[in-house]
Design a protein around this motif. Sequence first.
Motif, PDB file in Angstrom:
ATOM      1  N   ASN A 126     -10.841  -4.948 -15.148  1.00  0.00           N
ATOM      2  CA  ASN A 126     -10.049  -3.875 -14.546  1.00  0.00           C
ATOM      3  C   ASN A 126      -8.815  -4.486 -13.893  1.00  0.00           C
ATOM      4  O   ASN A 126      -8.930  -5.436 -13.099  1.00  0.00           O
ATOM      5  CB  ASN A 126     -10.875  -3.125 -13.502  1.00  0.00           C
ATOM      6  CG  ASN A 126     -12.019  -2.335 -14.113  1.00  0.00           C
ATOM      7  OD1 ASN A 126     -11.830  -1.259 -14.660  1.00  0.00           O
ATOM      8  ND2 ASN A 126     -13.231  -2.875 -14.024  1.00  0.00           N
ATOM      9  N   HIS A 127      -7.657  -3.929 -14.225  1.00  0.00           N
ATOM     10  CA  HIS A 127      -6.389  -4.440 -13.704  1.00  0.00           C
ATOM     11  C   HIS A 127      -5.619  -3.267 -13.088  1.00  0.00           C
ATOM     12  O   HIS A 127      -5.406  -2.240 -13.741  1.00  0.00           O
ATOM     13  CB  HIS A 127      -5.568  -5.074 -14.825  1.00  0.00           C
ATOM     14  CG  HIS A 127      -6.260  -6.220 -15.508  1.00  0.00           C
ATOM     15  ND1 HIS A 127      -5.914  -7.537 -15.289  1.00  0.00           N
ATOM     16  CD2 HIS A 127      -7.301  -6.252 -16.386  1.00  0.00           C
ATOM     17  CE1 HIS A 127      -6.702  -8.329 -15.999  1.00  0.00           C
ATOM     18  NE2 HIS A 127      -7.547  -7.563 -16.687  1.00  0.00           N
ATOM     19  N   THR A 128      -5.220  -3.425 -11.843  1.00  0.00           N
ATOM     20  CA  THR A 128      -4.541  -2.330 -11.141  1.00  0.00           C
ATOM     21  C   THR A 128      -3.232  -2.812 -10.530  1.00  0.00           C
ATOM     22  O   THR A 128      -3.126  -3.957 -10.070  1.00  0.00           O
ATOM     23  CB  THR A 128      -5.424  -1.755 -10.019  1.00  0.00           C
ATOM     24  OG1 THR A 128      -5.612  -2.756  -9.010  1.00  0.00           O
ATOM     25  CG2 THR A 128      -6.783  -1.311 -10.547  1.00  0.00           C
ATOM     26  N   ILE A 129      -2.259  -1.922 -10.531  1.00  0.00           N
ATOM     27  CA  ILE A 129      -1.008  -2.117  -9.793  1.00  0.00           C
ATOM     28  C   ILE A 129      -0.738  -0.815  -9.038  1.00  0.00           C
ATOM     29  O   ILE A 129      -0.516   0.229  -9.657  1.00  0.00           O
ATOM     30  CB  ILE A 129       0.179  -2.441 -10.712  1.00  0.00           C
ATOM     31  CG1 ILE A 129      -0.074  -3.726 -11.507  1.00  0.00           C
ATOM     32  CG2 ILE A 129       1.457  -2.576  -9.888  1.00  0.00           C
ATOM     33  CD1 ILE A 129       1.032  -4.051 -12.499  1.00  0.00           C
ATOM     34  N   ILE A 130      -0.802  -0.869  -7.715  1.00  0.00           N
ATOM     35  CA  ILE A 130      -0.551   0.303  -6.883  1.00  0.00           C
ATOM     36  C   ILE A 130       0.765   0.066  -6.146  1.00  0.00           C
ATOM     37  O   ILE A 130       0.852  -0.808  -5.274  1.00  0.00           O
ATOM     38  CB  ILE A 130      -1.684   0.544  -5.871  1.00  0.00           C
ATOM     39  CG1 ILE A 130      -3.050   0.503  -6.572  1.00  0.00           C
ATOM     40  CG2 ILE A 130      -1.474   1.867  -5.156  1.00  0.00           C
ATOM     41  CD1 ILE A 130      -3.265   1.555  -7.611  1.00  0.00           C
ATOM     42  N   GLU A 131       1.791   0.838  -6.486  1.00  0.00           N
ATOM     43  CA  GLU A 131       3.112   0.660  -5.888  1.00  0.00           C
ATOM     44  C   GLU A 131       3.381   1.750  -4.853  1.00  0.00           C
ATOM     45  O   GLU A 131       3.396   2.935  -5.167  1.00  0.00           O
ATOM     46  CB  GLU A 131       4.207   0.675  -6.954  1.00  0.00           C
ATOM     47  CG  GLU A 131       5.598   0.477  -6.374  1.00  0.00           C
ATOM     48  CD  GLU A 131       6.695   0.473  -7.420  1.00  0.00           C
ATOM     49  OE1 GLU A 131       7.882   0.453  -7.037  1.00  0.00           O
ATOM     50  OE2 GLU A 131       6.362   0.502  -8.635  1.00  0.00           O
ATOM     51  N   HIS A 132       3.599   1.310  -3.625  1.00  0.00           N
ATOM     52  CA  HIS A 132       4.020   2.203  -2.543  1.00  0.00           C
ATOM     53  C   HIS A 132       5.542   2.174  -2.481  1.00  0.00           C
ATOM     54  O   HIS A 132       6.135   1.189  -2.032  1.00  0.00           O
ATOM     55  CB  HIS A 132       3.423   1.747  -1.210  1.00  0.00           C
ATOM     56  CG  HIS A 132       1.949   1.966  -1.088  1.00  0.00           C
ATOM     57  ND1 HIS A 132       1.408   2.988  -0.339  1.00  0.00           N
ATOM     58  CD2 HIS A 132       0.896   1.300  -1.626  1.00  0.00           C
ATOM     59  CE1 HIS A 132       0.080   2.934  -0.412  1.00  0.00           C
ATOM     60  NE2 HIS A 132      -0.259   1.926  -1.194  1.00  0.00           N
ATOM     61  N   ALA A 133       6.171   3.259  -2.948  1.00  0.00           N
ATOM     62  CA  ALA A 133       7.628   3.314  -2.989  1.00  0.00           C
ATOM     63  C   ALA A 133       8.214   4.213  -1.907  1.00  0.00           C
ATOM     64  O   ALA A 133       9.435   4.273  -1.749  1.00  0.00           O
ATOM     65  CB  ALA A 133       8.093   3.801  -4.363  1.00  0.00           C
ATOM     66  N   SER A 134       7.348   4.920  -1.161  1.00  0.00           N
ATOM     67  CA  SER A 134       7.794   5.846  -0.114  1.00  0.00           C
ATOM     68  C   SER A 134       6.918   5.652   1.120  1.00  0.00           C
ATOM     69  O   SER A 134       5.784   5.151   1.026  1.00  0.00           O
ATOM     70  CB  SER A 134       7.708   7.301  -0.599  1.00  0.00           C
ATOM     71  OG  SER A 134       8.610   7.524  -1.672  1.00  0.00           O
ATOM     72  N   PRO A 135       7.413   6.082   2.280  1.00  0.00           N
ATOM     73  CA  PRO A 135       6.645   5.872   3.519  1.00  0.00           C
ATOM     74  C   PRO A 135       5.461   6.820   3.657  1.00  0.00           C
ATOM     75  O   PRO A 135       5.353   7.827   2.948  1.00  0.00           O
ATOM     76  CB  PRO A 135       7.689   6.123   4.622  1.00  0.00           C
ATOM     77  CG  PRO A 135       8.714   7.005   3.991  1.00  0.00           C
ATOM     78  CD  PRO A 135       8.761   6.621   2.538  1.00  0.00           C
ATOM     79  N   ASN A 136       4.549   6.446   4.581  1.00  0.00           N
ATOM     80  CA  ASN A 136       3.406   7.289   4.973  1.00  0.00           C
ATOM     81  C   ASN A 136       2.475   7.622   3.822  1.00  0.00           C
ATOM     82  O   ASN A 136       1.987   8.750   3.703  1.00  0.00           O
ATOM     83  CB  ASN A 136       3.911   8.582   5.635  1.00  0.00           C
ATOM     84  CG  ASN A 136       4.666   8.312   6.918  1.00  0.00           C
ATOM     85  OD1 ASN A 136       4.129   7.748   7.871  1.00  0.00           O
ATOM     86  ND2 ASN A 136       5.948   8.685   6.930  1.00  0.00           N
ATOM     87  N   CYS A 137       2.222   6.636   2.972  1.00  0.00           N
ATOM     88  CA  CYS A 137       1.293   6.834   1.856  1.00  0.00           C
ATOM     89  C   CYS A 137       0.025   6.006   2.074  1.00  0.00           C
ATOM     90  O   CYS A 137       0.038   4.981   2.755  1.00  0.00           O
ATOM     91  CB  CYS A 137       1.938   6.450   0.527  1.00  0.00           C
ATOM     92  SG  CYS A 137       3.283   7.546   0.008  1.00  0.00           S
ATOM     93  N   LEU A 138      -1.058   6.459   1.460  1.00  0.00           N
ATOM     94  CA  LEU A 138      -2.364   5.822   1.583  1.00  0.00           C
ATOM     95  C   LEU A 138      -2.923   5.529   0.199  1.00  0.00           C
ATOM     96  O   LEU A 138      -2.869   6.388  -0.684  1.00  0.00           O
ATOM     97  CB  LEU A 138      -3.328   6.738   2.350  1.00  0.00           C
ATOM     98  CG  LEU A 138      -4.818   6.388   2.322  1.00  0.00           C
ATOM     99  CD1 LEU A 138      -5.080   5.083   3.055  1.00  0.00           C
ATOM    100  CD2 LEU A 138      -5.646   7.521   2.928  1.00  0.00           C
ATOM    101  N   SER A 139      -3.483   4.327   0.027  1.00  0.00           N
ATOM    102  CA  SER A 139      -4.162   4.003  -1.229  1.00  0.00           C
ATOM    103  C   SER A 139      -5.454   3.260  -0.933  1.00  0.00           C
ATOM    104  O   SER A 139      -5.533   2.459   0.003  1.00  0.00           O
ATOM    105  CB  SER A 139      -3.264   3.156  -2.147  1.00  0.00           C
ATOM    106  OG  SER A 139      -3.070   1.854  -1.621  1.00  0.00           O
TER     107      SER A 139
END
Length: 203
Positions: A126-139
């Motif tokens: 399993n390969h993941t890329i989680i990109e936070h491009a904006s403020p106030n986000c949760l992952s």
Amino acid sequence: NILLDDKNLLVQHRNLFVIGENSQARIVICDHTLCDKDFLTNSVTEIFASKSTHFDIVKMQNEHNDSTQLSSTFINQEGKSYVSTNIITLHGGFIRNNIEVKMTGEGCENNSFGLYLTDKEQHISNHTIIEHASPNCLSNQKFKGVLDDNGSGAFNGKILVNKDAQKTLAYQTNNNILLTDEATMNTKPQLTIYADDVKCSHG
């Protein structure tokens, strides 16, 4: 998706989900093999979540030892959207799951979950890329596996926080149980952070 034929097959299928503003949907995708031929599956799923949407997708993989599946899921989220991805791998010869998420709007939430079971000579990664491009986000990323016999697995998870994505909350966990001395698991967590007001962790 049911694979049944008297010859070896290359199968390519694509799913496109566009979730309109203020709507919700739940999708289940199942992959099965019903004969002993060699199957190679190249699967692509694209998800576009508009503002204030709620989308849940479950992918269940249950194929035989001579099957190969390359599965890629691309997710784009706009403001205040919620997307949950759950990949359950029960069986398969060689399986690679790629998940790429980009949260382009403020206030998004993304949950990426995975459960995998391997034995014999199976390999699941399993390969993941989680990109936070904006403020106030949760992952959240939570992947768990049980490996038996000579089974092997890999988890390569990356959290990317752009410089404008302040107030980011991002978490990543990969837990595994090896039932034999021959089973192997390789884990590579990655954090790339360009903002200075965030809370990120991996384990």
